[in-house]
Design an enzyme around this catalytic site. Structure first.
Site, PDB file in Angstrom:
ATOM      1  N   ARG A 198       0.845  -1.190   0.000  1.00 41.01           N
ATOM      2  CA  ARG A 198       0.000   0.000   0.000  1.00 41.01           C
ATOM      3  C   ARG A 198       0.882   1.242   0.000  1.00 41.01           C
ATOM      4  O   ARG A 198       1.895   1.302   0.724  1.00 41.01           O
ATOM      5  CB  ARG A 198      -0.906   0.033   1.245  1.00 41.01           C
ATOM      6  CG  ARG A 198      -2.147  -0.835   1.133  1.00 41.01           C
ATOM      7  CD  ARG A 198      -3.102  -0.307   0.054  1.00 41.01           C
ATOM      8  NE  ARG A 198      -4.287  -1.124  -0.133  1.00 41.01           N
ATOM      9  CZ  ARG A 198      -4.433  -2.098  -1.037  1.00 41.01           C
ATOM     10  NH1 ARG A 198      -3.434  -2.411  -1.832  1.00 41.01           N
ATOM     11  NH2 ARG A 198      -5.570  -2.740  -1.157  1.00 41.01           N
ATOM     12  N   GLU A 242      -3.437   7.567  -6.058  1.00 38.78           N
ATOM     13  CA  GLU A 242      -3.425   6.747  -7.282  1.00 38.78           C
ATOM     14  C   GLU A 242      -4.465   7.267  -8.263  1.00 38.78           C
ATOM     15  O   GLU A 242      -5.640   7.371  -7.889  1.00 38.78           O
ATOM     16  CB  GLU A 242      -3.696   5.284  -6.934  1.00 38.78           C
ATOM     17  CG  GLU A 242      -2.560   4.687  -6.113  1.00 38.78           C
ATOM     18  CD  GLU A 242      -2.689   3.188  -5.836  1.00 38.78           C
ATOM     19  OE1 GLU A 242      -3.679   2.578  -6.261  1.00 38.78           O
ATOM     20  OE2 GLU A 242      -1.786   2.642  -5.174  1.00 38.78           O
ATOM     21  N   HIS A 288      -0.536  -0.160  -9.998  1.00 38.17           N
ATOM     22  CA  HIS A 288      -1.250  -1.039  -9.060  1.00 38.17           C
ATOM     23  C   HIS A 288      -1.714  -2.325  -9.763  1.00 38.17           C
ATOM     24  O   HIS A 288      -2.910  -2.591  -9.901  1.00 38.17           O
ATOM     25  CB  HIS A 288      -2.442  -0.288  -8.440  1.00 38.17           C
ATOM     26  CG  HIS A 288      -2.908  -0.890  -7.146  1.00 38.17           C
ATOM     27  ND1 HIS A 288      -3.400  -0.141  -6.110  1.00 38.17           N
ATOM     28  CD2 HIS A 288      -2.952  -2.182  -6.717  1.00 38.17           C
ATOM     29  CE1 HIS A 288      -3.754  -0.931  -5.106  1.00 38.17           C
ATOM     30  NE2 HIS A 288      -3.474  -2.179  -5.459  1.00 38.17           N
TER      31      HIS A 288
HETATM   32  P1  NAD Z   1      -1.943 -10.304   5.586  1.00 29.61           P
HETATM   33  O1  NAD Z   1      -2.951  -9.708   6.484  1.00 29.61           O
HETATM   34  O2  NAD Z   1      -2.023 -11.745   5.251  1.00 29.61           O
HETATM   35  O3  NAD Z   1      -0.484 -10.022   6.164  1.00 29.61           O
HETATM   36  C1  NAD Z   1      -0.091  -8.782   6.641  1.00 29.61           C
HETATM   37  C2  NAD Z   1       0.903  -9.014   7.757  1.00 29.61           C
HETATM   38  O4  NAD Z   1       1.436  -7.757   8.149  1.00 29.61           O
HETATM   39  C3  NAD Z   1       0.280  -9.620   9.022  1.00 29.61           C
HETATM   40  O5  NAD Z   1       0.866 -10.867   9.323  1.00 29.61           O
HETATM   41  C4  NAD Z   1       0.540  -8.579  10.085  1.00 29.61           C
HETATM   42  O6  NAD Z   1       0.832  -9.137  11.336  1.00 29.61           O
HETATM   43  C5  NAD Z   1       1.750  -7.875   9.518  1.00 29.61           C
HETATM   44  N1  NAD Z   1       1.994  -6.576  10.127  1.00 29.61           N
HETATM   45  C6  NAD Z   1       1.087  -5.714  10.663  1.00 29.61           C
HETATM   46  N2  NAD Z   1       1.735  -4.650  11.176  1.00 29.61           N
HETATM   47  C7  NAD Z   1       3.061  -4.849  10.970  1.00 29.61           C
HETATM   48  C8  NAD Z   1       4.222  -4.103  11.275  1.00 29.61           C
HETATM   49  N3  NAD Z   1       4.162  -2.934  11.923  1.00 29.61           N
HETATM   50  N4  NAD Z   1       5.424  -4.610  10.901  1.00 29.61           N
HETATM   51  C9  NAD Z   1       5.500  -5.794  10.267  1.00 29.61           C
HETATM   52  N5  NAD Z   1       4.429  -6.550   9.960  1.00 29.61           N
HETATM   53  C10 NAD Z   1       3.226  -6.086  10.298  1.00 29.61           C
HETATM   54  O7  NAD Z   1      -1.981  -9.401   4.256  1.00 29.61           O
HETATM   55  P2  NAD Z   1      -1.574  -9.853   2.788  1.00 29.61           P
HETATM   56  O8  NAD Z   1      -2.736 -10.494   2.123  1.00 29.61           O
HETATM   57  O9  NAD Z   1      -0.264 -10.547   2.830  1.00 29.61           O
HETATM   58  O10 NAD Z   1      -1.412  -8.415   2.097  1.00 29.61           O
HETATM   59  C11 NAD Z   1      -0.317  -7.597   2.403  1.00 29.61           C
HETATM   60  C12 NAD Z   1      -0.505  -6.231   1.769  1.00 29.61           C
HETATM   61  O11 NAD Z   1      -0.563  -6.351   0.344  1.00 29.61           O
HETATM   62  C13 NAD Z   1      -1.795  -5.512   2.161  1.00 29.61           C
HETATM   63  O12 NAD Z   1      -1.508  -4.150   2.327  1.00 29.61           O
HETATM   64  C14 NAD Z   1      -2.691  -5.694   0.953  1.00 29.61           C
HETATM   65  O13 NAD Z   1      -3.678  -4.698   0.849  1.00 29.61           O
HETATM   66  C15 NAD Z   1      -1.667  -5.595  -0.146  1.00 29.61           C
HETATM   67  N6  NAD Z   1      -2.061  -6.158  -1.447  1.00 29.61           N
HETATM   68  C16 NAD Z   1      -1.674  -5.482  -2.556  1.00 29.61           C
HETATM   69  C17 NAD Z   1      -1.969  -5.985  -3.798  1.00 29.61           C
HETATM   70  C18 NAD Z   1      -1.584  -5.226  -5.025  1.00 29.61           C
HETATM   71  O14 NAD Z   1      -2.312  -5.276  -5.994  1.00 29.61           O
HETATM   72  N7  NAD Z   1      -0.481  -4.550  -5.048  1.00 29.61           N
HETATM   73  C19 NAD Z   1      -2.661  -7.213  -3.915  1.00 29.61           C
HETATM   74  C20 NAD Z   1      -3.024  -7.885  -2.751  1.00 29.61           C
HETATM   75  C21 NAD Z   1      -2.715  -7.354  -1.502  1.00 29.61           C
HETATM   76  C1  MLT Z   2      -5.991  -5.718  -3.066  1.00 33.23           C
HETATM   77  O1  MLT Z   2      -6.006  -5.140  -1.993  1.00 33.23           O
HETATM   78  O2  MLT Z   2      -6.647  -6.747  -3.280  1.00 33.23           O
HETATM   79  C2  MLT Z   2      -5.129  -5.202  -4.151  1.00 33.23           C
HETATM   80  O3  MLT Z   2      -4.627  -3.965  -3.914  1.00 33.23           O
HETATM   81  C3  MLT Z   2      -5.622  -5.457  -5.510  1.00 33.23           C
HETATM   82  C4  MLT Z   2      -6.674  -4.583  -6.066  1.00 33.23           C
HETATM   83  O4  MLT Z   2      -6.986  -3.561  -5.516  1.00 33.23           O
HETATM   84  O5  MLT Z   2      -7.215  -4.955  -7.105  1.00 33.23           O
END
Ligand code: NAD
Ligand code: MLT
Length: 529
Positions: A236, A265, A283
């Site tokens: 994010r 964004e 993204h």
């Molecule tokens: P998740 O909830 O499975 O894992 C996140 C982890 O972060 C958790 O284990 C939590 O304990 C840890 N965390 C919280 N605070 C923390 C800190 N201060 N320091 C270190 N770790 C900490 O989430 P996920 O499904 O692995 O997703 C991770 C990120 O990726 C999210 O922000 C999600 O929105 C993003 N995401 C982005 C895309 C994209 O299109 N770029 C796609 C999917 C998810």
């Molecule tokens: C998500 O949080 O799932 C990702 O950022 C992907 C998206 O927004 O499509």
């Protein structure tokens, strides 16, 4: 409640076609209208029961307010930062997401970013298109033997770890809720952040954007890093402070960055995107056919489950509601609501602390879903409209009621091992004890008076307290019931306590004149469950 049938569902972003198809196959009217203007969205949402979005639609408090019938918002993806979850919760609207549907795609993009940074692949490709053949400029580095710091070891972080280990990278990391033993199982050695900064050749972040993760990489943490460290953010925008990143790139402290996400964004300030050592994507973490089809399918199936009264898998804002749809929890939720309503009827207006105690091993984890149900009953009894398991706790808190849940595995012997739910107002003698018999919620005890037979908490009830030594007021009460046209279905009496006895009458209809009943007893209350 959000579990009832879903008539019309708006899909306001571009979703995989399977999403609409699955909804329609289940008899739900799915309206696919991606790209609506804000005004069009406000108009369309008015009569929708459900809304499904990706990340383009901003489900603001204004949108939620405009939605007269909305019961559920589905996010086909992980992050719900484009949904005002608090506004939805306040209005009793369930929020769902698909937390696992795009994890692999996001992890693969992250790995691609690390490889691209190491070998400057995007820059080299662009120079080729510019008709250049520059072999010296793009001298890269091997990943083998380098150290990757992974901040956030959840679904995506751990997938990145195992993939980059295949390139011979050493993976270290930090996550406050994943234990070092768990992370060791997927090859990540956990260290305190202060030890991580100076060890890493690459750092990748995979946390949600929270107050505690905003600016996780900032001027001060960049200064602790190895000079030339390379940074990836596919999580994010804002987890890596954008101003600090630009300064670190300009000074050379940061050797390169790969960004899939931005605080704004699309980003209006292009300084980072245009920096020669930055590679960026609009993204795209979840933008694969597989992830989109998985997320579209998963969110549609959750809507279908909800419409059919089954518990959806990805509930964001109400564990109580998902439990309410599990058959074995339903009678306990009904009991908690009934005891909450009874407490408000007997002791209202309830303010301050309410103790919600579960007794018996089977209810060990039930406090989390029974407390919102107690809150719902309490507020219902106080005449609040539109209270449900999603917003019960929040609205109770705002009404000055704090519910504290406690659990004990031990049950008093007199209950012969039955699990119990007990509500008490600390500092008073008000205490209700209930249980579930078969699938019927029952009252066992009222302010210390145990009922000889448990009282089924269903239908209209009349409760009264009379002196144990006095002549029974029952004949007089029956006379009043007869005059009011209410039939008696059941009678339950308590053992005497403090010189009085509680009676609970199950009736065929509510609306007995309480004033007249009170002429014969110390206290009388009516409620319909
Ligand atoms: P998740 O909830 O499975 O894992 C996140 C982890 O972060 C958790 O284990 C939590 O304990 C840890 N965390 C919280 N605070 C923390 C800190 N201060 N320091 C270190 N770790 C900490 O989430 P996920 O499904 O692995 O997703 C991770 C990120 O990726 C999210 O922000 C999600 O929105 C993003 N995401 C982005 C895309 C994209 O299109 N770029 C796609 C999917 C998810
Ligand atoms: C998500 O949080 O799932 C990702 O950022 C992907 C998206 O927004 O499509």
């Amino acid at each position: 409640m959000a579990s009832a049938g879903l008539g019309k569902v708006l899909l306001s972003d571009s979703l995989d076609p399977c999403c609409g198809q699955l909804l329609r196959a289940a008899g739900i009217r799915a309206l696919e209208l991606p790209g609506l203007s804000h005004e069009q969205l406000l108009a369309e949402i008015r009569d929708c029961d459900g809304l499904i979005v990706r990340s383009a639609t901003k489900v603001t408090a204004e949108v939620i307010e405009a939605a007269g019938r909305l019961r559920v918002i589905g996010r086909a993806g992980t992050g719900v930062d484009n949904v005002d979850v608090e506004a939805a919760t306040r209005k009793g609207i369930l929020v769902l997401n698909t937390p696992t549907g795009n994890s692999l795609s996001a992890a693969e993009l992250t790995c691609g970013m690390i490889l691209s940074l190491a070998r400057q692949i995007p820059q080299a490709a662009a120079s080729m298109k510019d008709r250049k053949w520059d072999r010296k400029k793009f001298l890269g580095m091997e990943l083998h033997g380098k150290t990757l710091g992974i901040l956030g070891l959840g679904r995506i972080g751990r997938e990145v770890a195992t993939r980059m280990q295949a390139f011979g990278m050493k993976t270290i990391g930090y996550d406050p809720i994943v234990s070092p033993e768990d992370s060791a199982a997927f090859g990540v050695q956990q260290l305190p952040l202060e030890q991580i900064w100076p060890l890493c050749d690459f750092i990748t972040v995979h946390t949600p954007l929270l107050p505690s993760t905003t600016g996780l990489l900032n001027d001060s943490t960049f200064a602790k890093c190895r000079p030339g460290v390379q940074v990836v953010n596919c999580a994010r925008g804002g987890i890596v402070d954008e101003g600090a990143l630009l300064r670190a790139l300009q000074s050379g402290q940061c050797g390169g960055a790969a960004l899939d996400v931005f605080t704004q964004e699309p980003p209006q300030d292009r300084a980072l995107v245009n920096h020669p050592n930055v590679i960026s994507c609009p993204h795209l973490g979840a933008s694969t056919r597989e992830a989109q089809s998985r997320c579209g399918r998963e969110i549609a199936l959750q809507f279908v489950d909800l419409a059919q009264g089954k518990a959806p898998a990805g509930v964001v804002n109400s564990q109580a509601l998902s439990s309410a749809l599990q058959p074995h929890c339903q009678p306990w939720i009904a009991l908690a609501e009934a005891l909450g309503l009874l407490l408000q009827t007997l002791a209202g207006p309830v303010k301050g602390s309410v103790q919600v105690s579960t007794l018996g091993a089977p209810l060990q984890k039930a406090g989390t879903y029974l407390s919102p149900a107690v809150a719902t009953g309490l507020l219902d009894g106080a005449g609040h409209k539109h209270v449900n398991l999603v917003n019960g706790l929040l609205l109770a808190q705002e009404a000055g009621v704090q519910l504290t849940a406690t659990h004990s595995a031990m049950v008093p012997e007199s209950y012969r091992g039955a699990s119990l739910l007990q509500l008490a107002l600390p500092g008073t003698s008000t205490r209700l004890v209930g249980s579930v018999q078969g699938s019927t919620p029952v009252l066992q005890e009222l302010n210390g008076a145990t009922f000889r037979q448990p009282v089924p908490l269903t239908g209209p009830l009349l409760l009264y307290r009379a002196g144990a030594a006095d002549a029974s007021p029952l004949p007089a009460v029956l006379g009043l019931l007869g005059k009011a046209g209410a039939e008696l279905h059941s009678y339950h009496g308590s053992c005497p306590v403090g010189g009085s006895v509680w009676s609970v009458l199950g009736l065929s209809a509510a609306g007995v004149a309480l004033g007249e009943v009170k002429q014969h007893v110390a206290e009388a209350f009516q409620l319909t469950l």
